[in-house]
Design a protein around this motif. Structure first.
Motif, PDB file in Angstrom:
ATOM      1  N   ASP A  15      -8.010  18.656  -2.477  1.00  0.00           N
ATOM      2  CA  ASP A  15      -9.215  19.482  -2.636  1.00  0.00           C
ATOM      3  C   ASP A  15     -10.441  18.649  -3.011  1.00  0.00           C
ATOM      4  OD1 ASP A  15      -8.044  18.917  -5.130  1.00  0.00           O
ATOM      5  OD2 ASP A  15      -9.102  20.586  -6.060  1.00  0.00           O
ATOM      6  N   ASP A  16     -10.249  17.389  -3.381  1.00  0.00           N
ATOM      7  CA  ASP A  16     -11.361  16.495  -3.720  1.00  0.00           C
ATOM      8  C   ASP A  16     -11.716  15.672  -2.484  1.00  0.00           C
ATOM      9  OD1 ASP A  16     -12.820  14.121  -4.606  1.00  0.00           O
ATOM     10  OD2 ASP A  16     -12.325  14.766  -6.647  1.00  0.00           O
ATOM     11  N   GLU A  17     -12.949  15.853  -1.991  1.00  0.00           N
ATOM     12  CA  GLU A  17     -13.366  15.168  -0.763  1.00  0.00           C
ATOM     13  C   GLU A  17     -13.351  13.652  -0.931  1.00  0.00           C
ATOM     14  OE1 GLU A  17     -17.008  15.305   2.514  1.00  0.00           O
ATOM     15  OE2 GLU A  17     -17.206  16.343   0.598  1.00  0.00           O
ATOM     16  N   LEU A  18     -13.777  13.177  -2.121  1.00  0.00           N
ATOM     17  CA  LEU A  18     -13.791  11.736  -2.362  1.00  0.00           C
ATOM     18  C   LEU A  18     -12.378  11.168  -2.302  1.00  0.00           C
ATOM     19  CD1 LEU A  18     -15.304   9.166  -3.107  1.00  0.00           C
ATOM     20  CD2 LEU A  18     -15.070   9.809  -5.540  1.00  0.00           C
ATOM     21  N   ASN A  19     -11.427  11.910  -2.876  1.00  0.00           N
ATOM     22  CA  ASN A  19     -10.037  11.451  -2.824  1.00  0.00           C
ATOM     23  C   ASN A  19      -9.520  11.369  -1.384  1.00  0.00           C
ATOM     24  OD1 ASN A  19      -9.869  11.240  -5.576  1.00  0.00           O
ATOM     25  ND2 ASN A  19      -8.896  13.249  -5.870  1.00  0.00           N
ATOM     26  N   ARG A  20      -9.916  12.369  -0.576  1.00  0.00           N
ATOM     27  CA  ARG A  20      -9.456  12.376   0.825  1.00  0.00           C
ATOM     28  C   ARG A  20      -9.976  11.148   1.561  1.00  0.00           C
ATOM     29  NH1 ARG A  20     -11.081  17.861   0.609  1.00  0.00           N
ATOM     30  NH2 ARG A  20     -12.829  17.478   2.044  1.00  0.00           N
ATOM     31  N   TYR A  21     -11.258  10.864   1.415  1.00  0.00           N
ATOM     32  CA  TYR A  21     -11.836   9.745   2.165  1.00  0.00           C
ATOM     33  C   TYR A  21     -11.393   8.392   1.604  1.00  0.00           C
ATOM     34  CZ  TYR A  21     -14.583  12.785   5.099  1.00  0.00           C
ATOM     35  OH  TYR A  21     -14.956  13.719   6.036  1.00  0.00           O
ATOM     36  N   THR A  22     -11.168   8.328   0.314  1.00  0.00           N
ATOM     37  CA  THR A  22     -10.654   7.082  -0.268  1.00  0.00           C
ATOM     38  C   THR A  22      -9.267   6.779   0.297  1.00  0.00           C
ATOM     39  OG1 THR A  22     -11.878   7.428  -2.318  1.00  0.00           O
ATOM     40  CG2 THR A  22     -10.000   5.923  -2.406  1.00  0.00           C
ATOM     41  N   LEU A  23      -8.457   7.795   0.336  1.00  0.00           N
ATOM     42  CA  LEU A  23      -7.100   7.627   0.875  1.00  0.00           C
ATOM     43  C   LEU A  23      -7.139   7.305   2.363  1.00  0.00           C
ATOM     44  CD1 LEU A  23      -4.139   7.694   0.110  1.00  0.00           C
ATOM     45  CD2 LEU A  23      -4.152  10.178   0.425  1.00  0.00           C
ATOM     46  N   ALA A  24      -8.073   7.944   3.094  1.00  0.00           N
ATOM     47  CA  ALA A  24      -8.204   7.693   4.526  1.00  0.00           C
ATOM     48  C   ALA A  24      -8.615   6.253   4.799  1.00  0.00           C
ATOM     49  CB  ALA A  24      -9.212   8.664   5.135  1.00  0.00           C
ATOM     50  N   ARG A  25      -9.591   5.733   3.999  1.00  0.00           N
ATOM     51  CA  ARG A  25     -10.016   4.335   4.196  1.00  0.00           C
ATOM     52  C   ARG A  25      -8.863   3.381   3.970  1.00  0.00           C
ATOM     53  NH1 ARG A  25     -14.606   6.029   1.384  1.00  0.00           N
ATOM     54  NH2 ARG A  25     -13.861   5.020  -0.533  1.00  0.00           N
ATOM     55  N   HIS A  32      -3.540   2.613  10.285  1.00  0.00           N
ATOM     56  CA  HIS A  32      -3.320   4.002  10.706  1.00  0.00           C
ATOM     57  C   HIS A  32      -4.644   4.601  11.177  1.00  0.00           C
ATOM     58  CE1 HIS A  32       0.732   3.947   9.045  1.00  0.00           C
ATOM     59  NE2 HIS A  32       0.233   3.394   7.944  1.00  0.00           N
ATOM     60  N   ALA A  33      -4.697   5.033  12.422  1.00  0.00           N
ATOM     61  CA  ALA A  33      -5.937   5.559  12.984  1.00  0.00           C
ATOM     62  C   ALA A  33      -5.871   7.055  13.266  1.00  0.00           C
ATOM     63  CB  ALA A  33      -6.280   4.812  14.279  1.00  0.00           C
ATOM     64  N   ASN A  34      -4.684   7.594  13.366  1.00  0.00           N
ATOM     65  CA  ASN A  34      -4.521   9.001  13.733  1.00  0.00           C
ATOM     66  C   ASN A  34      -4.370   9.826  12.454  1.00  0.00           C
ATOM     67  OD1 ASN A  34      -4.130  11.335  15.131  1.00  0.00           O
ATOM     68  ND2 ASN A  34      -2.243  10.687  16.156  1.00  0.00           N
ATOM     69  N   LEU A  35      -5.520  10.196  11.849  1.00  0.00           N
ATOM     70  CA  LEU A  35      -5.524  10.861  10.550  1.00  0.00           C
ATOM     71  C   LEU A  35      -6.151  12.246  10.644  1.00  0.00           C
ATOM     72  CD1 LEU A  35      -6.744   7.853   8.346  1.00  0.00           C
ATOM     73  CD2 LEU A  35      -4.384   8.570   8.775  1.00  0.00           C
ATOM     74  N   GLY A  36      -5.611  13.191   9.850  1.00  0.00           N
ATOM     75  CA  GLY A  36      -6.186  14.521   9.726  1.00  0.00           C
ATOM     76  C   GLY A  36      -6.423  14.830   8.265  1.00  0.00           C
ATOM     77  N   MET A  37      -7.323  15.813   7.976  1.00  0.00           N
ATOM     78  CA  MET A  37      -7.644  16.132   6.592  1.00  0.00           C
ATOM     79  C   MET A  37      -7.684  17.634   6.390  1.00  0.00           C
ATOM     80  SD  MET A  37     -10.551  13.368   5.468  1.00  0.00           S
ATOM     81  CE  MET A  37     -10.375  11.625   5.833  1.00  0.00           C
ATOM     82  N   ALA A  38      -7.298  18.046   5.165  1.00  0.00           N
ATOM     83  CA  ALA A  38      -7.368  19.452   4.783  1.00  0.00           C
ATOM     84  C   ALA A  38      -7.755  19.533   3.319  1.00  0.00           C
ATOM     85  CB  ALA A  38      -6.030  20.144   5.015  1.00  0.00           C
ATOM     86  N   GLY A  39      -8.617  20.514   2.963  1.00  0.00           N
ATOM     87  CA  GLY A  39      -9.138  20.613   1.604  1.00  0.00           C
ATOM     88  C   GLY A  39      -8.304  21.477   0.687  1.00  0.00           C
ATOM     89  N   ASN A  40      -7.335  22.211   1.237  1.00  0.00           N
ATOM     90  CA  ASN A  40      -6.459  23.016   0.387  1.00  0.00           C
ATOM     91  C   ASN A  40      -5.190  23.350   1.153  1.00  0.00           C
ATOM     92  OD1 ASN A  40      -6.917  25.485   1.989  1.00  0.00           O
ATOM     93  ND2 ASN A  40      -8.978  25.446   1.070  1.00  0.00           N
ATOM     94  N   ASP A 107       9.004  11.926  -1.307  1.00  0.00           N
ATOM     95  CA  ASP A 107       8.569  10.873  -2.229  1.00  0.00           C
ATOM     96  C   ASP A 107       7.371  11.375  -3.026  1.00  0.00           C
ATOM     97  OD1 ASP A 107       8.503   8.405  -3.485  1.00  0.00           O
ATOM     98  OD2 ASP A 107       8.677   7.280  -1.607  1.00  0.00           O
ATOM     99  N   TYR A 108       6.907  10.565  -3.929  1.00  0.00           N
ATOM    100  CA  TYR A 108       5.750  10.964  -4.729  1.00  0.00           C
ATOM    101  C   TYR A 108       4.982   9.718  -5.176  1.00  0.00           C
ATOM    102  CZ  TYR A 108       8.639   9.663  -8.721  1.00  0.00           C
ATOM    103  OH  TYR A 108       9.425   8.978  -9.601  1.00  0.00           O
ATOM    104  N   LEU A 109       3.662   9.948  -5.472  1.00  0.00           N
ATOM    105  CA  LEU A 109       2.777   8.898  -5.991  1.00  0.00           C
ATOM    106  C   LEU A 109       1.904   9.500  -7.083  1.00  0.00           C
ATOM    107  CD1 LEU A 109       1.568   7.151  -2.720  1.00  0.00           C
ATOM    108  CD2 LEU A 109       2.832   6.045  -4.567  1.00  0.00           C
ATOM    109  N   SER A 110       1.606   8.717  -8.085  1.00  0.00           N
ATOM    110  CA  SER A 110       0.704   9.158  -9.156  1.00  0.00           C
ATOM    111  C   SER A 110      -0.691   8.583  -8.918  1.00  0.00           C
ATOM    112  CB  SER A 110       1.223   8.701 -10.525  1.00  0.00           C
ATOM    113  OG  SER A 110       2.479   9.274 -10.812  1.00  0.00           O
ATOM    114  N   LYS A 111      -1.705   9.416  -9.162  1.00  0.00           N
ATOM    115  CA  LYS A 111      -3.085   8.932  -9.095  1.00  0.00           C
ATOM    116  C   LYS A 111      -3.461   8.292 -10.429  1.00  0.00           C
ATOM    117  CE  LYS A 111      -4.641  12.729  -6.090  1.00  0.00           C
ATOM    118  NZ  LYS A 111      -5.538  13.892  -6.001  1.00  0.00           N
ATOM    119  N   PRO A 112      -4.238   7.208 -10.404  1.00  0.00           N
ATOM    120  CA  PRO A 112      -4.630   6.454  -9.210  1.00  0.00           C
ATOM    121  C   PRO A 112      -3.452   5.649  -8.672  1.00  0.00           C
ATOM    122  CG  PRO A 112      -5.378   5.332 -11.170  1.00  0.00           C
ATOM    123  CD  PRO A 112      -4.767   6.618 -11.644  1.00  0.00           C
ATOM    124  N   PHE A 113      -3.330   5.580  -7.331  1.00  0.00           N
ATOM    125  CA  PHE A 113      -2.166   4.950  -6.733  1.00  0.00           C
ATOM    126  C   PHE A 113      -2.390   3.459  -6.481  1.00  0.00           C
ATOM    127  CE2 PHE A 113      -4.723   6.990  -3.450  1.00  0.00           C
ATOM    128  CZ  PHE A 113      -5.076   5.922  -2.664  1.00  0.00           C
TER     129      PHE A 113
END
Length: 433
Positions: A15-25, A32-40, A107-113
């Motif tokens: 739900d955090d846009e900054l988190n989505r784009y940080t993870l995407a970068r 990885h080039a084939n990425l999709g995003m969802a806010g909720n 699997d799982y990851l804790s932020k910050p990863f």
């Protein structure tokens, strides 16, 4: 990174846009080039139902529908249940991760990863996804081959039918779905037959070998078929995983083979043993006589005036007469005796384990009375009589061929003496009946 991983698609749900784009970068840097995003969660489920994703990176704490709700929805949707999910959350409470794993997360990851840890876990999840795709493809190909196979095939687990192909439905007569879930015992003659077959099959399957054998199976309509069956356990060490069976209806094939085998050793008209079977029965009788120091008799029988009957009344009447003579011969001798037809109107009777020549005379008189009685064939009275030659082992011969030849010679003496009688073979200088 291999090309197959670069082409695989990943959905980032946060739900955090900054988190989505940080993870995407970070994923883009890893190739990885084939990425999709969802806010909720609602957007995530809609995206997964619209496009095919190979991995979902899912935040837990989101408005509208949180990560747990997404996992629950994926679990009950066959189209989504197989997509691997890595949950990512700032809340490192182990209870959250345990619940996520129980709902199907891989699997799982804790932020910050840690970027290195992210790369390793994403790569591992995509590798599992690739393997899953390969297995699903192999399963689909195997299932398609089994469905179109001309051999009835079914899968058994815990003695119950789990899956069948179309040919199995046709062979056993059960509508689609009715056989699945049934006990294998329902397909056998009775409980005892089922247990007997099961004991044979299980001992083979536990050894890791393929069971092959003929078993009787019962169709839905109650008709019993003889099935040529093969079975192989999925794992000999884990019998609970079940076994694959194939069956083929060989009822007619076996019946045809039995008929061919019968005709190879029996006369086609009368059903009596022919020359081949006679030779074997005679060999056995002489071996027993030799071993037990006993006597064996052989009668050579010819019907009097049979050619005249054939010529005047026709071959169909002649055939009927031969069949009736065969029947009368069989009821005139013991069950242990053999009545055979050599061809035409010639018959042979093997009399094993005789106590004396008198026993052979007794049988000869019974045959004369029985075969010589009047016949009613095709609405017409028919009369014939037998001429019988008798030879004894070991007095008259050392083997079967000589015994048959001497009985034949004695039969001709009976004919020359006026027919409708019997004669024993006599060596040169012997006299008597």
């Amino acid at each position: 990174m291999t090309q197959k991983f670069k082409d695989m698609s990943i959905l980032i749900v946060d739900d955090d846009e900054l988190n989505r784009y940080t993870l995407a970068r970070r994923l883009t840097r890893d190739g990885h080039a084939n990425l999709g995003m969802a806010g909720n969660g609602v957007e995530a489920l809609a995206a997964m139902r619209q496009d095919k994703f190979d991995l979902v990176l899912l935040d837990i704490m989101m408005p509208e529908l949180d990560g747990f709700g997404v996992l629950e929805a994926m679990k009950v949707d066959p189209a989504l249940a197989g997509i691997p999910v890595i949950v990512i959350s700032a809340n490192d409470d182990s209870a959250n991760f345990v619940r996520a794993i129980e709902l199907g997360a891989v699997d799982y990851l804790s932020k910050p990863f840690d970027p290195v840890l992210l790369r390793a876990r994403v790569t591992a999840s995509l590798e599992r996804r690739c393997l899953q795709a390969v297995l699903e493809s192999a399963l689909a190909e195997t299932r398609a081959m089994l469905e179109i196979s001309p051999v009835a095939t079914f899968f058994i687990r815990d003695a119950k039918v789990v899956w069948i192909n179309a040919m199995c439905v046709t062979l056993l007569g059960y509508p689609d779905g009715e056989l699945v879930g049934r006990s294998m015992a329902d397909l056998h003659l009775n409980e005892d037959d089922y247990r007997s077959v099961l004991a044979k099959v299980e001992s083979v399957l536990r050894s890791g070998m393929v069971f092959r054998g003929d078993i009787h199976m019962k169709r839905r309509d109650g008709r019993v078929i003889l099935a040529r069956a093969s079975a192989k356990a999925i794992s000999a060490w884990e019998p609970e995983r079940g076994a694959v069976w194939t069956i083929e209806d060989v009822t007619e094939q076996r019946a045809d083979a039995a008929r061919v085998a019968f005709l190879a050793h029996h006369d086609q008209l009368t059903g009596l043993p022919n020359r081949i079977l006679l030779a074997d029965r005679l060999r056995v009788a002489l071996a027993q006589a030799s071993r037990n120091k006993a006597m064996c008799g052989l009668m050579f029988l010819d019907l009097d005036k049979f050619k005249l009957i054939n010529d005047t009344l026709g071959h169909s009447i002649g055939d009927e007469l031969l069949i009736e003579v065969s029947r009368r011969l069989k009821i005139s001798v013991r069950d242990s005796d053999t009545v055979a037809r050599l061809g035409g109107d010639e018959f042979v009777v093997v009399l094993p384990a005789l106590k004396s020549a008198t026993d052979a005379e007794t049988v000869a008189r019974k045959i004369l009375a029985s075969v010589g009685s009047p016949y009613e064939l095709g609405g017409k009275p028919v009369r014939t009589s037998p001429s019988i030659g008798i030879a004894l082992y070991p007095q008259n011969a050392a083997d079967g061929d000589e015994l048959l030849k001497n009985a034949d010679a004695a039969m001709y003496e009976a004919k020359q003496a006026g027919r409708n009688g019997y004669r024993f073979f006599k060596t040169a200088g012997e006299t008597g009946t």
